[in-house]
Every structure is written in C-alpha cells, then in structure tokens.
Enzyme design. Sequence first.
Site, PDB file in Angstrom:
ATOM      1  N   SER A 138     -23.180  77.836   5.064  1.00 45.34           N
ATOM      2  CA  SER A 138     -23.156  77.179   3.768  1.00 45.34           C
ATOM      3  C   SER A 138     -24.301  77.738   2.934  1.00 45.34           C
ATOM      4  O   SER A 138     -25.406  77.898   3.434  1.00 45.34           O
ATOM      5  CB  SER A 138     -23.343  75.688   4.000  1.00 45.34           C
ATOM      6  OG  SER A 138     -23.576  75.035   2.798  1.00 45.34           O
ATOM      7  N   HIS A 152     -21.904  79.692  -4.794  1.00 53.37           N
ATOM      8  CA  HIS A 152     -21.882  78.834  -3.621  1.00 53.37           C
ATOM      9  C   HIS A 152     -20.773  79.312  -2.692  1.00 53.37           C
ATOM     10  O   HIS A 152     -19.711  79.703  -3.152  1.00 53.37           O
ATOM     11  CB  HIS A 152     -21.592  77.394  -4.051  1.00 53.37           C
ATOM     12  CG  HIS A 152     -21.043  76.538  -2.937  1.00 53.37           C
ATOM     13  ND1 HIS A 152     -19.698  76.228  -2.830  1.00 53.37           N
ATOM     14  CD2 HIS A 152     -21.648  75.948  -1.880  1.00 53.37           C
ATOM     15  CE1 HIS A 152     -19.514  75.469  -1.757  1.00 53.37           C
ATOM     16  NE2 HIS A 152     -20.676  75.290  -1.166  1.00 53.37           N
ATOM     17  N   ASN A 154     -19.091  78.437   1.524  1.00 53.75           N
ATOM     18  CA  ASN A 154     -19.155  77.634   2.734  1.00 53.75           C
ATOM     19  C   ASN A 154     -17.922  77.962   3.559  1.00 53.75           C
ATOM     20  O   ASN A 154     -16.812  77.926   3.045  1.00 53.75           O
ATOM     21  CB  ASN A 154     -19.163  76.142   2.344  1.00 53.75           C
ATOM     22  CG  ASN A 154     -18.919  75.215   3.526  1.00 53.75           C
ATOM     23  OD1 ASN A 154     -18.019  74.375   3.484  1.00 53.75           O
ATOM     24  ND2 ASN A 154     -19.684  75.360   4.575  1.00 53.75           N
ATOM     25  N   ARG A 156     -16.225  77.006   7.439  1.00 56.98           N
ATOM     26  CA  ARG A 156     -16.449  76.041   8.517  1.00 56.98           C
ATOM     27  C   ARG A 156     -15.249  75.966   9.465  1.00 56.98           C
ATOM     28  O   ARG A 156     -14.121  76.268   9.083  1.00 56.98           O
ATOM     29  CB  ARG A 156     -16.744  74.662   7.925  1.00 56.98           C
ATOM     30  CG  ARG A 156     -15.728  74.208   6.904  1.00 56.98           C
ATOM     31  CD  ARG A 156     -16.230  73.024   6.056  1.00 56.98           C
ATOM     32  NE  ARG A 156     -15.155  72.571   5.147  1.00 56.98           N
ATOM     33  CZ  ARG A 156     -14.933  73.093   3.938  1.00 56.98           C
ATOM     34  NH1 ARG A 156     -15.718  74.037   3.448  1.00 56.98           N
ATOM     35  NH2 ARG A 156     -13.921  72.671   3.200  1.00 56.98           N
ATOM     36  N   ARG A 310     -29.473  66.942   8.374  1.00 54.43           N
ATOM     37  CA  ARG A 310     -30.856  67.361   8.089  1.00 54.43           C
ATOM     38  C   ARG A 310     -31.007  67.463   6.566  1.00 54.43           C
ATOM     39  O   ARG A 310     -30.459  68.353   5.936  1.00 54.43           O
ATOM     40  CB  ARG A 310     -31.149  68.707   8.759  1.00 54.43           C
ATOM     41  CG  ARG A 310     -32.602  69.141   8.552  1.00 54.43           C
ATOM     42  CD  ARG A 310     -32.903  70.451   9.264  1.00 54.43           C
ATOM     43  NE  ARG A 310     -34.304  70.814   9.092  1.00 54.43           N
ATOM     44  CZ  ARG A 310     -34.733  71.728   8.202  1.00 54.43           C
ATOM     45  NH1 ARG A 310     -33.886  72.360   7.424  1.00 54.43           N
ATOM     46  NH2 ARG A 310     -36.028  71.991   8.093  1.00 54.43           N
ATOM     47  N   ILE A 311     -31.746  66.507   6.001  1.00 54.88           N
ATOM     48  CA  ILE A 311     -31.834  66.332   4.552  1.00 54.88           C
ATOM     49  C   ILE A 311     -32.224  67.622   3.835  1.00 54.88           C
ATOM     50  O   ILE A 311     -31.612  68.008   2.841  1.00 54.88           O
ATOM     51  CB  ILE A 311     -32.869  65.237   4.210  1.00 54.88           C
ATOM     52  CG1 ILE A 311     -32.409  63.893   4.745  1.00 54.88           C
ATOM     53  CG2 ILE A 311     -33.092  65.150   2.701  1.00 54.88           C
ATOM     54  CD1 ILE A 311     -31.023  63.512   4.371  1.00 54.88           C
ATOM     55  N   GLU A 312     -33.250  68.296   4.332  1.00 59.90           N
ATOM     56  CA  GLU A 312     -33.739  69.478   3.625  1.00 59.90           C
ATOM     57  C   GLU A 312     -32.695  70.594   3.622  1.00 59.90           C
ATOM     58  O   GLU A 312     -32.644  71.390   2.687  1.00 59.90           O
ATOM     59  CB  GLU A 312     -35.058  69.955   4.219  1.00 59.90           C
ATOM     60  CG  GLU A 312     -36.227  69.014   3.935  1.00 59.90           C
ATOM     61  CD  GLU A 312     -36.491  68.804   2.439  1.00 59.90           C
ATOM     62  OE1 GLU A 312     -36.185  69.703   1.643  1.00 59.90           O
ATOM     63  OE2 GLU A 312     -36.986  67.725   2.074  1.00 59.90           O
ATOM     64  N   SER A 313     -31.866  70.643   4.662  1.00 63.93           N
ATOM     65  CA  SER A 313     -30.802  71.654   4.682  1.00 63.93           C
ATOM     66  C   SER A 313     -29.683  71.273   3.729  1.00 63.93           C
ATOM     67  O   SER A 313     -29.126  72.118   3.029  1.00 63.93           O
ATOM     68  CB  SER A 313     -30.246  71.821   6.096  1.00 63.93           C
ATOM     69  OG  SER A 313     -31.271  72.243   6.974  1.00 63.93           O
TER      70      SER A 313
END
Lengths: 350, 350
Positions: A138, A152, A154, A156, A310-313
């Site tokens: 992503s 952007h 992504n 998956r 994971r918030i920062e990711s």
Amino acid sequence: PRAVAAVSEKRKDAFGEEKKLAEAPSSLLKKGPDGWTSPMCEKFEKVIRQVQDEVCAAIEELDGKKFREDSWEREGGGGGISRVLQDGNVFEKAGVNVSVVYGTMPPEAYRAATGSTEKNGAAPGGAGRIPFFAAGVSSVVHPKNPMAPTCHFNYRYFETNVPQDVEGAPRAWWFGGGTDLTPSYLFDEDVKHFHQTLKDTCDQHDESFYPRFKSWCDDYFMIKHRGERRGLGGIFFDDMNDRDAEEILAFSTACGKAVVPAYIPLVAKRKDEPFTEEQKAWQQLRRGRYVEFNLVYDRGTTFGLKTGGRIESILMSLPLTARWEYDHQPEEGSEEWKLLDACKNPKDWV
Amino acid sequence: PRAVAAVSEKRKDAFGEEKKLAEAPSSLLKKGPDGWTSPMCEKFEKVIRQVQDEVCAAIEELDGKKFREDSWEREGGGGGISRVLQDGNVFEKAGVNVSVVYGTMPPEAYRAATGSTEKNGAAPGGAGRIPFFAAGVSSVVHPKNPMAPTCHFNYRYFETNVPQDVEGAPRAWWFGGGTDLTPSYLFDEDVKHFHQTLKDTCDQHDESFYPRFKSWCDDYFMIKHRGERRGLGGIFFDDMNDRDAEEILAFSTACGKAVVPAYIPLVAKRKDEPFTEEQKAWQQLRRGRYVEFNLVYDRGTTFGLKTGGRIESILMSLPLTARWEYDHQPEEGSEEWKLLDACKNPKDWV
C-alpha cells in the site's frame, strides 16, 4: 543502510502489541500451528516486497533522499515493513508499506469484509470465528510541486479458512487492488499517459478489466459530501476470484510493476515547474480533500483505525500538510475549476 | 447535533437545497403548518444569536478583522447564519454558526438520537416518523500563535413531537452542549482559568454539573486510535431534561456567555508570544489531530457529512492548515511531551 526508528508507542489491540524488529525479516510469514502460509501466500509476499523495492528505488533515484524503514511483527500474527520518505527534495511525503496480518474474525466481520456469507461457497453458519490471512502493499506518494500529481496504489490478497467449529467448508481467497492519480492541476497528456499505461497492463490480461476497473475506481474514490472524487481515477478492483489464482496473481504483479512507468515520469516532468503561492495553496486545499476522503470513507483507513492497525502505517497516507478554506470556489474556467470539474465529471482518458 | 443528522441517508433530500439569503433574517423560525415554533424555540433562538453576536464581537475586537456572514434557509425547514473570520491578524480561522433545522425522522433515527425509545415518556411505537426541531450555536476558533489555544463550543436544543400516526404521546425536548480548550502548549494557569470560569458558571446552577460534565468532556473528545484526547477538555453534556426547561435554558445561556471570559483573555495574553518554526510545526501536528477527531469521531460532523448538512458550515471547524508527520514522537520531558501527556492523562484543573 536505512535509518532504524525508535519503537512507536505501543498499542494493545486485536492482534497484540507491535514488536519492533532491528531489520526487515526475510519473510513476514510464519509456518507451524501458530502461523499461516500457503503457496499463494508465499508467492504474493514475494511480489509485494519486490513492488515495494522497485517503487522505493525509483522514488529515491528521483528525490536523492533515502527512505526510512520500520519493520515490526505481532504476537497475534503477521507484521510489516513501512518505508517513508518525508520532506525530501522532490517528495513531500512518500510511504510504501507491506504488511501481513492473520488471526480470526467474527462472522459479522467476515460478512462485512466479503459483502456476502457465501463467498467461494464458504458459508460460515454464523457460529465460529473465521481464520483469515491478508497481505498487501500500500502506498501514497505526495510530491511537493503542485504541478506534480499524487499517486496511490494498493494490491492485496486474502485467504480465509474453515470456521473453527464448522467442518468441511472450503477455503476462500480473493485479490483486490488499484492504482489512482490525484493531480492538483490538470495536464491532459499526463492523465492520458497514466490511464494508458494502466489500460495496456489490463489489456494484456483481460480486455474487460480496464473499463470495469476504471469505473469502479471512479465510484470508489467519491467524496460523497462534496459530490466530487478525490482525484482523476485509475483502476480499482476487489473480491476477485473468478479465475485461476495464478492468473490473478500475474495480473496483480503486472499492476504493481506498472506503477513506476505510469507515475514516475509525470513527477520527473513536473517537479521543477514554476508555481505561485496561490497554486501551492490550491494544492493544499486538494490535500485537505484527500484527508477528508481517507478519514471519512476509505475502507482500509477507517477499518484500520477502528480495529487496531498500526496507526503510523495507516495514516502514512495523509499528506505532510493540508488546508481548509471556508467556502472556496474556484473561478469558472480557471485551471483550478477545470481540475474540480474533472473530479466531478469523470472522463474517458484513453 | 445527533438528531438532525440521522434524518436522511441522502444529501439534500431531507431538507431541500440551501437558498442563500441576502441578509440574516430576524428569525430562523417559521410559524404556521409548515413551520415549527414554541415559546422555548423562540427563547433559545434569541439566546444563541446573542451568543453568536457576543463571541464574534470579542473576536473582531481582538483581531481587527471582520467576520464574513452567510445566511441561508431551506425549503424543508430551518436555516442558518454562518460567520467566518479567516486568515485574520490574530486568528487563523474562527467560525461561529447558528442553525435551526426541523423535519421528520424515522423512529430508528429518533432512537439513535436519543439512545432510548422512552425519552420523556414519548415512546414511539416504531411506526410513524417523528417530527423534530433542533437549534444550536456552534463554534471553533483557531488562533495563529501556537501559544494561544483553540476553543470549541456548541449549545443546542431539541424538540420532538408526537409521531405522525401515534396519538397522545407527549412532546419530548432536551438540551446539550459544551465548551472545550485545545492548546498546543501547556500553560497551567491558562487551563486553570478556563476550567475555573466554566466551573464557576456551572456551580451557580448545580454543583454536580462541573464534575460530571468535565468527565463527560474528557470521555467524548477521545481520539481512540491514538489513545489521546483532542485537547484539555472543559464541559460537555447531552440529553439534559431532568429539570424545568427554563432552568436548563438559564444554564445554557450562562455557558454561552461564559465563552468570552473563559477563552478570549487567553488569546489576548498569548497572541504576541514569540515562537519558533518548530513550535509552529507542532501546532500544525496538533491541528492534524483536531482534523482526525472531527472527521473520524465527532458525531455532529460525521452525521452531518453523511446526511446532508451544509458542508461548508460543518467543516468550518477544520483548521486553515494542518500537518501529519510520520511517527512523530516528542522527546520525553519536552514542552510538546507535557502537552501530549496531559491529553493522555486528564487532570483536575481546579
């Protein structure tokens, strides 16, 4: 060697705390009774890590600055490798993540994730939690120059297993993904190049893909409260399992590999264009719309925030800076108006 | 306001399009069969318009720049007066809105809005749509100087009527509101002054108010995915109808009138403090958290966006500029860390 960052604040959640790793592991998959793997999981992990490497290398080459890398794993299963280049020479913020998550989800979450109780014939009776696996790459890349577009992408892959207390239901799997462009200023030839590259990639696999996935993308990135799209689209698909998994893997791989040729030349071309303060402010307003879409509508973001990703990711996708002016209305016929018009009325670019 | 929002899933359907008015009308209420009014509606409208005038006058006096005013009404009922001062001398963005909305909502929305089927004994049997009225004043004020805090307040009044096909159920009504402070840097004496002013106001009406509404505020403004609050709290209450409506009106009025003495002196004191580029960047990061709370969690914002409120009035609460840095961690013991610590661990300020 990439900089290794301090452990981010630890959060308890569904999958356990994140444990920081000194370096990226050779695989994020784990074998054995507590792990999850399959031949396709292994192949897909290789693909997304290759895509991460290729995209990061192209960005670093253009920018001159290096990505910072954070790797982590979770007791509950899985882990990730986040790479971020912030405040570079060309890029304001570029993030490219790979992550692998597995665990069990309640049947309601399974239904919400699949939109059906009968995906692939695996119709969990509503009783047991569903073991699932998800892996993906992503990325969001925000250049500094307002003439250079944001990109952007992504890709998956999901697997689910039989519910813990139901016997014999088949394993389910599906692919999803997409690549889309968000310019602040409209250069027809840039958008055409982007869409054409994606179409060429699609056409090599199935000529029905581009038209379907282009429309799907236009629908998905709608900022409903504004009646405008986040950007000028690209391709988007989900729940894809209508043919051999190897074929879809090949298609997803090709899409991942198309990111660099579709996008990087546009930044290379526009990164040194002159611009005014007003044009920078307009870019910042469009960044504000980007934030609105991601925090209010984007499934990955909203699901991730509410379920302990994971918030920062997750929030790496947000721009370094954004702006909200009250009731800003571009003058009809202006360059800003043309961009907005294209966000409101999607065009055929190829 | 919760009730207003849940009315419709589609924009513009419920209340019709906004019609811009040349100037603010003497009243946003309308009499007759298509209108909605009551003695309390009329009194409350006077209060919120007075609060709007007082707060705007105090801000203009400090800033030197004037508010822009937009008034509108809707065919479906109600209207509003938005005032915005953007990029002033002291304030980055200050918005003060009054609005009145009425119409009918389905019973599910009524239950969602009230959290009960039996509020005030009006227990709609699930059959008819519930006629409702909502009026409120709502404001967010973002100063430029990072040493000067942001302030938000909102005071609102709701009425519902008997369901259209149920006879004899009593009319329901309730009040809600709150005032809260969001500094980027912690000056204990400023936060104490703010909370003390609110506590004094509360104590004149009921000594149980401040402790209860202070905790409620700490709970409400939680950014769950961060494990931190948006700011350093204040007071928050909702669904208030446990005493004579006139008493609650008097309390709401006093709260509205407490905004200027609680908040404006803090900006006056800090507006010319020196600050570094790093301190400005920290303020911008905290503005980013403000955006996260408002777009992801704030009920008024999320429901308003999804159900056809006036977008520019709803998103007036967003700062002019905001920032997201990947994995920003203030150094332990630093001024930034102290603020964050106070957002994570609410204190007793008075």
